[in-house]
Design a protein around this motif. Structure first.
Motif, mmCIF file in Angstrom:
data_model
loop_
_atom_site.group_PDB
_atom_site.id
_atom_site.type_symbol
_atom_site.label_atom_id
_atom_site.label_comp_id
_atom_site.label_asym_id
_atom_site.label_seq_id
_atom_site.Cartn_x
_atom_site.Cartn_y
_atom_site.Cartn_z
ATOM 1 N N GLY A 96 35.543 36.782 29.033
ATOM 2 C CA GLY A 96 36.727 35.985 29.332
ATOM 3 C C GLY A 96 36.529 35.027 30.489
ATOM 4 N N GLY A 97 35.330 35.021 31.073
ATOM 5 C CA GLY A 97 35.064 34.113 32.183
ATOM 6 C C GLY A 97 35.516 34.630 33.526
ATOM 7 N N VAL A 98 35.858 35.899 33.631
ATOM 8 C CA VAL A 98 36.278 36.463 34.914
ATOM 9 C C VAL A 98 35.060 36.534 35.837
ATOM 10 C CG1 VAL A 98 37.284 38.484 36.050
ATOM 11 C CG2 VAL A 98 38.077 37.811 33.767
ATOM 12 N N PRO A 99 35.185 36.072 37.099
ATOM 13 C CA PRO A 99 34.054 36.098 38.032
ATOM 14 C C PRO A 99 33.492 37.507 38.225
ATOM 15 C CG PRO A 99 35.841 34.755 38.907
ATOM 16 C CD PRO A 99 36.388 35.443 37.702
ATOM 17 N N ASP A 100 32.200 37.580 38.477
ATOM 18 C CA ASP A 100 31.528 38.873 38.553
ATOM 19 C C ASP A 100 32.121 39.809 39.601
ATOM 20 O OD1 ASP A 100 29.882 38.262 36.480
ATOM 21 O OD2 ASP A 100 28.062 37.971 37.687
ATOM 22 N N GLN A 101 32.478 39.291 40.781
ATOM 23 C CA GLN A 101 33.042 40.169 41.800
ATOM 24 C C GLN A 101 34.360 40.775 41.325
ATOM 25 O OE1 GLN A 101 31.807 41.146 45.297
ATOM 26 N NE2 GLN A 101 33.049 42.611 44.177
ATOM 27 N N ALA A 102 35.176 39.949 40.669
ATOM 28 C CA ALA A 102 36.443 40.452 40.129
ATOM 29 C C ALA A 102 36.194 41.461 39.013
ATOM 30 C CB ALA A 102 37.296 39.290 39.621
ATOM 31 N N LEU A 136 43.575 38.692 36.069
ATOM 32 C CA LEU A 136 42.132 38.520 35.874
ATOM 33 C C LEU A 136 41.856 37.232 35.096
ATOM 34 C CD1 LEU A 136 41.231 42.218 35.035
ATOM 35 C CD2 LEU A 136 40.446 40.919 37.042
ATOM 36 N N ALA A 137 42.685 36.974 34.094
ATOM 37 C CA ALA A 137 42.501 35.734 33.310
ATOM 38 C C ALA A 137 42.691 34.516 34.174
ATOM 39 C CB ALA A 137 43.472 35.720 32.129
ATOM 40 N N ARG A 147 56.676 50.250 30.586
ATOM 41 C CA ARG A 147 56.360 49.908 31.975
ATOM 42 C C ARG A 147 54.846 49.882 32.197
ATOM 43 N NH1 ARG A 147 60.407 51.050 36.152
ATOM 44 N NH2 ARG A 147 62.465 50.999 35.192
ATOM 45 N N PHE A 148 54.141 50.817 31.561
ATOM 46 C CA PHE A 148 52.683 50.830 31.676
ATOM 47 C C PHE A 148 52.099 49.555 31.075
ATOM 48 C CE2 PHE A 148 48.539 51.879 29.707
ATOM 49 C CZ PHE A 148 47.821 52.134 30.873
ATOM 50 N N ARG A 149 52.584 49.166 29.917
ATOM 51 C CA ARG A 149 52.068 47.947 29.275
ATOM 52 C C ARG A 149 52.383 46.716 30.129
ATOM 53 N NH1 ARG A 149 50.316 45.821 24.285
ATOM 54 N NH2 ARG A 149 49.762 43.673 24.807
ATOM 55 N N PHE A 150 53.538 46.696 30.767
ATOM 56 C CA PHE A 150 53.880 45.588 31.663
ATOM 57 C C PHE A 150 52.859 45.491 32.798
ATOM 58 C CE2 PHE A 150 56.042 44.320 35.657
ATOM 59 C CZ PHE A 150 56.322 43.001 35.341
ATOM 60 N N GLY A 151 52.507 46.632 33.368
ATOM 61 C CA GLY A 151 51.507 46.637 34.442
ATOM 62 C C GLY A 151 50.162 46.135 33.974
ATOM 63 N N LEU A 152 49.756 46.559 32.767
ATOM 64 C CA LEU A 152 48.493 46.074 32.214
ATOM 65 C C LEU A 152 48.524 44.562 32.015
ATOM 66 C CD1 LEU A 152 47.259 48.612 29.499
ATOM 67 C CD2 LEU A 152 46.447 48.305 31.842
ATOM 68 N N ASP A 153 49.643 44.059 31.500
ATOM 69 C CA ASP A 153 49.758 42.618 31.292
ATOM 70 C C ASP A 153 49.633 41.862 32.613
ATOM 71 O OD1 ASP A 153 50.040 42.982 28.583
ATOM 72 O OD2 ASP A 153 52.224 42.824 28.576
ATOM 73 N N LEU A 154 50.210 42.418 33.675
ATOM 74 C CA LEU A 154 50.071 41.795 34.999
ATOM 75 C C LEU A 154 48.604 41.756 35.421
ATOM 76 C CD1 LEU A 154 52.983 43.243 37.189
ATOM 77 C CD2 LEU A 154 52.777 40.934 36.263
ATOM 78 N N LEU A 155 47.919 42.881 35.258
ATOM 79 C CA LEU A 155 46.517 42.960 35.695
ATOM 80 C C LEU A 155 45.630 42.043 34.865
ATOM 81 C CD1 LEU A 155 46.339 46.820 36.198
ATOM 82 C CD2 LEU A 155 46.082 45.109 37.996
ATOM 83 N N VAL A 156 45.782 42.085 33.547
ATOM 84 C CA VAL A 156 44.949 41.259 32.697
ATOM 85 C C VAL A 156 45.266 39.780 32.912
ATOM 86 C CG1 VAL A 156 44.348 40.691 30.308
ATOM 87 C CG2 VAL A 156 44.667 43.082 30.985
#
Length: 233
Positions: free
Chosen positions: A140-146, A228-229, A216-225
């Motif tokens: 997805g092009g996320v930088p290596d450190q991230a 990262l995007a 709520r768990f899926r909402f948190g995942l969407d925030l994290l992903v």
């Protein structure tokens, strides 16, 4: 002595021999049964040995101590998590599903997710999950450190969510506490807060109590992903 003769009435009844040939695999399999029944706190070398029809000392030839057994149990559970065939066009969808499947697997085994809090899962199945996660994020092009930090950060989020679910289920089973009733009490307390002191809190009250644990768990995942995007090139 012949075993087809009846025992004298004063003799201790013959007990069925249940001992199996011991190996790391049979020990872990027995421990998984204990884990599902009683959670991590119920798992002990003595209890597992009893399930196998032997003494604790015989287990130590295969597994050094309880902590090592818990590490093996965690990795056995991790082996149930399906791994996707990485597709660059679907990396966000795939990494989200991978983390959802990870939580679901841990929730099937009570509070096994506690093993991942405060330690690094080093079993082969755990490392394979980390590898696939990093491959997807890089696609997805996320930088290596991230990418490197995300494996830890998201792992903590997933594990903590699984542990919270286990705590709720244990209270429900042990204390007969209805989670819905508890959260209704919390909502009632929130509604009693003085709006002049907490205007935003009270104003958002209907939204604060919306959604179940999965939503709520899926909402948190969407925030994290999504975060990262946003870092992707």
């Amino acid at each position: 002595m012949s075993t087809d003769m009846p025992e004298p009435p004063w003799r201790t009844p013959r007990k069925e021999v249940t001992r199996r040939s011991l190996s790391r695999e049979t020990i872990v399999d027995a421990a998984l049964g204990v884990l599902r029944a009683d959670g991590i706190d119920g798992v002990s070398m003595r209890r597992v040995a009893s399930e196998l029809g032997t003494g604790p000392a015989s287990l130590y030839a295969h597994i050094a101590h309880k902590d090592e057994l818990l590490e093996l149990l965690f990795d056995e559970v991790a082996g149930e998590i399906p791994l996707p065939e990485p597709d660059p066009a679907r990396w966000r969808e795939q990494v989200t599903q991978l983390w959802m499947d990870s939580r679901a697997a841990m929730q099937r085994y009570r509070d096994i997710a506690r093993v991942a809090l405060g330690s690094v899962p080093l079993g082969p199945n755990s490392i394979r999950i980390a590898e696939v996660t990093m491959v997807l994020l890089r696609m997805g092009g996320v930088p290596d450190q991230a990418v490197a930090w995300a494996v830890d950060v998201v792992g903590l989020y997933v594990s903590a969510s699984a542990v919270e679910g286990a705590v709720v289920e244990d209270r429900k089973a042990g204390e007969g506490q209805d989670p819905a009733h508890y959260y209704r009490q919390v909502a009632t307390y929130f509604a009693s807060l003085p709006p002049d002191r907490f205007p935003t809190f009270v104003g958002l009250l209907p939204l604060l109590t919306e959604g179940d644990a999965d939503e709520r768990f899926r909402f948190g995942l969407d925030l994290l992903v999504g975060g990262l995007a946003a870092l992707a090139d």
